[in-house]
Write a protein that holds these residues in place. Sequence first.
Motif, PDB file in Angstrom:
ATOM      1  N   LYS A   1      47.580  72.385  58.402  1.00  0.00           N
ATOM      2  CA  LYS A   1      46.472  72.825  59.316  1.00  0.00           C
ATOM      3  C   LYS A   1      46.337  71.598  60.056  1.00  0.00           C
ATOM      4  O   LYS A   1      45.274  71.669  61.349  1.00  0.00           O
ATOM      5  CB  LYS A   1      45.335  72.896  58.213  1.00  0.00           C
ATOM      6  CG  LYS A   1      43.477  73.339  59.023  1.00  0.00           C
ATOM      7  CD  LYS A   1      42.520  73.786  57.720  1.00  0.00           C
ATOM      8  CE  LYS A   1      41.308  73.645  58.050  1.00  0.00           C
ATOM      9  NZ  LYS A   1      40.316  74.041  57.532  1.00  0.00           N
ATOM     10  N   SER A   2      46.022  70.120  59.416  1.00  0.00           N
ATOM     11  CA  SER A   2      45.861  69.102  60.560  1.00  0.00           C
ATOM     12  C   SER A   2      46.673  69.030  61.539  1.00  0.00           C
ATOM     13  O   SER A   2      45.765  68.836  62.492  1.00  0.00           O
ATOM     14  CB  SER A   2      45.575  67.831  59.759  1.00  0.00           C
ATOM     15  OG  SER A   2      45.388  66.476  60.558  1.00  0.00           O
ATOM     16  N   ASN A   3      47.535  69.021  61.329  1.00  0.00           N
ATOM     17  CA  ASN A   3      48.534  68.874  61.977  1.00  0.00           C
ATOM     18  C   ASN A   3      48.192  70.184  63.663  1.00  0.00           C
ATOM     19  O   ASN A   3      48.712  69.670  64.694  1.00  0.00           O
ATOM     20  CB  ASN A   3      50.292  68.968  61.551  1.00  0.00           C
ATOM     21  CG  ASN A   3      50.209  67.285  61.412  1.00  0.00           C
ATOM     22  OD1 ASN A   3      49.678  66.530  61.452  1.00  0.00           O
ATOM     23  ND2 ASN A   3      51.721  67.765  60.430  1.00  0.00           N
ATOM     24  N   LEU A   4      48.835  71.303  63.233  1.00  0.00           N
ATOM     25  CA  LEU A   4      48.023  72.166  64.280  1.00  0.00           C
ATOM     26  C   LEU A   4      46.565  71.593  64.506  1.00  0.00           C
ATOM     27  O   LEU A   4      47.244  71.969  66.412  1.00  0.00           O
ATOM     28  CB  LEU A   4      47.688  73.955  63.191  1.00  0.00           C
ATOM     29  CG  LEU A   4      49.020  74.305  62.460  1.00  0.00           C
ATOM     30  CD1 LEU A   4      48.653  75.199  61.541  1.00  0.00           C
ATOM     31  CD2 LEU A   4      50.241  74.292  63.441  1.00  0.00           C
ATOM     32  N   ILE A   5      45.932  71.776  64.027  1.00  0.00           N
ATOM     33  CA  ILE A   5      43.889  71.509  65.092  1.00  0.00           C
ATOM     34  C   ILE A   5      45.011  70.380  65.773  1.00  0.00           C
ATOM     35  O   ILE A   5      44.163  70.232  66.831  1.00  0.00           O
ATOM     36  CB  ILE A   5      43.490  71.365  64.058  1.00  0.00           C
ATOM     37  CG1 ILE A   5      42.978  72.434  63.134  1.00  0.00           C
ATOM     38  CG2 ILE A   5      42.505  70.613  64.729  1.00  0.00           C
ATOM     39  CD1 ILE A   5      42.213  71.908  62.213  1.00  0.00           C
ATOM     40  N   ARG A   6      45.672  69.606  65.594  1.00  0.00           N
ATOM     41  CA  ARG A   6      46.073  68.419  66.493  1.00  0.00           C
ATOM     42  C   ARG A   6      46.791  68.711  67.241  1.00  0.00           C
ATOM     43  O   ARG A   6      46.607  68.208  68.982  1.00  0.00           O
ATOM     44  CB  ARG A   6      46.164  67.006  65.705  1.00  0.00           C
ATOM     45  CG  ARG A   6      46.791  65.423  65.992  1.00  0.00           C
ATOM     46  CD  ARG A   6      47.710  65.117  65.261  1.00  0.00           C
ATOM     47  NE  ARG A   6      48.984  65.392  65.644  1.00  0.00           N
ATOM     48  CZ  ARG A   6      49.448  64.583  64.219  1.00  0.00           C
ATOM     49  NH1 ARG A   6      49.172  64.780  63.335  1.00  0.00           N
ATOM     50  NH2 ARG A   6      50.748  65.737  64.720  1.00  0.00           N
ATOM     51  N   GLY A   7      47.172  69.378  67.610  1.00  0.00           N
ATOM     52  CA  GLY A   7      48.556  69.915  68.564  1.00  0.00           C
ATOM     53  C   GLY A   7      47.706  70.768  69.582  1.00  0.00           C
ATOM     54  O   GLY A   7      47.840  70.488  70.808  1.00  0.00           O
ATOM     55  N   SER A   8      46.773  71.757  68.626  1.00  0.00           N
ATOM     56  CA  SER A   8      46.424  72.188  69.904  1.00  0.00           C
ATOM     57  C   SER A   8      44.889  71.675  70.880  1.00  0.00           C
ATOM     58  O   SER A   8      44.877  72.138  71.526  1.00  0.00           O
ATOM     59  CB  SER A   8      45.273  73.381  68.870  1.00  0.00           C
ATOM     60  OG  SER A   8      44.551  73.907  69.957  1.00  0.00           O
TER      61      SER A   8
END
Length: 317
Positions: free
Chosen positions: A198-205
Motif C-alpha cells: 500500500k505504501s509503495n503504491l501511494i508513493r508511486g502514484s
Amino acid sequence: MVLLTPERLLNLAYHYPDLHNTWYLIATASLLELNLIDEIPIILHFALRQQLFEFSKDEESVVRNEIMIKLASDSIKSSERCVRMYSTGVKIPDVLIPLAYHRKIPLNYKYNRGEDIIRKQQFIVNQINEVVLNLVSMCGLPKVINGLTAIKAATPTRLSNHALKRINEVNIIPNDPNGVETIDGPISASSIDTKVIKSNLIRGSNFWNSIYTKGVNIKIKKQMINASPDLWYYVYNHIYSYLLSYNTILTAKKTSLVLIACLIIQDVTPQLKGHLKGALNNGASEAEIAATKKMVLEICEWNGHSWKNQVNSVAKL
C-alpha cells in the motif's frame, strides 16, 4: 578502447557547474544506455575522489592542473585494477587521494575526518547503484545486470557491504506450513506485507503525479491502458511504485535527470518531452536540465552516437 580519458573525466566534473553534485549520475546513466558498461567503474572511482573537494568554477585552472590530471588517471587505473582483483576473490581496497597529492591539489577539501569521508563515499556508491537499478525501466535488464556487476567489482569492500535496500513486499517464512515452494522459498498469504505494498503504491502514484500534471497524468495512463492494460499495471506497480519513487537514496529531481539522460540517447521525443517537464516539476532548474542535455550529447559525440533526424531534433524545454 577506453572512452574516458583523464581530460574527459575532468571535463565532465568541472565543465558543467550546474551539475557539480550530480555529474557522475548523469554520466553513469549515459554510459549504461550506450552499453559502455566497462566505463562506469571509472566514473565511480573518480567521483569517490573528486567529490571530496569543494567545487571550483574556475574550470581552466582545474582541468589543466597536472595533479588533477594525475588524479583522474589514477582513477582509471584503480578502477581497472580493482575489477581484476575482484575476480580473484580478494578484498577491494579503499579509493583515496594519495598523500603525495594532498598539498598540491588546487582545491579545498570538504572533509577532515575519516568517518566523514567514508560516509560521503558510501553515499556516492549508493547513488550510482540506485541510478543503474532504476534504469532497468529504461535501459533493459541485461545492461543493468552487467552494470551492477561491474560496479560491485570496482567498489571498495568496506563500502559494498552497506548498501541500502527497499523493504520487501514479500517476507519468506522458513518452513511455512501453508507455503507453496518458489525459487525464493515457501510463500503463503501470511508472507505478503500489504502495508508495504500500500505504501509503495501511494508513493508511486504521488511520483507519477509529480511528473505528469494538469491532467496529463490521466491522459498518459489512459494511453497505456488503451495500448495494453498489462502495460499500465506493470509501469505503475513495478516501475513507478517499487523502483522510481523510492527516494531514500535519490531525490525525485535526480531521478528525473537520469531518466532524461537515457531518453535523449533513445531518441524518443514524446517521452522525453514529458520527462523534461517532469524534471521541472520535481525541482530541477532549467539550467540543470540544459546542462544534463549538453553533457549527454557530449558523451554521445565521444562515442559516435547518432540520431534519426540529427542531433538538433532532440527535444528541448
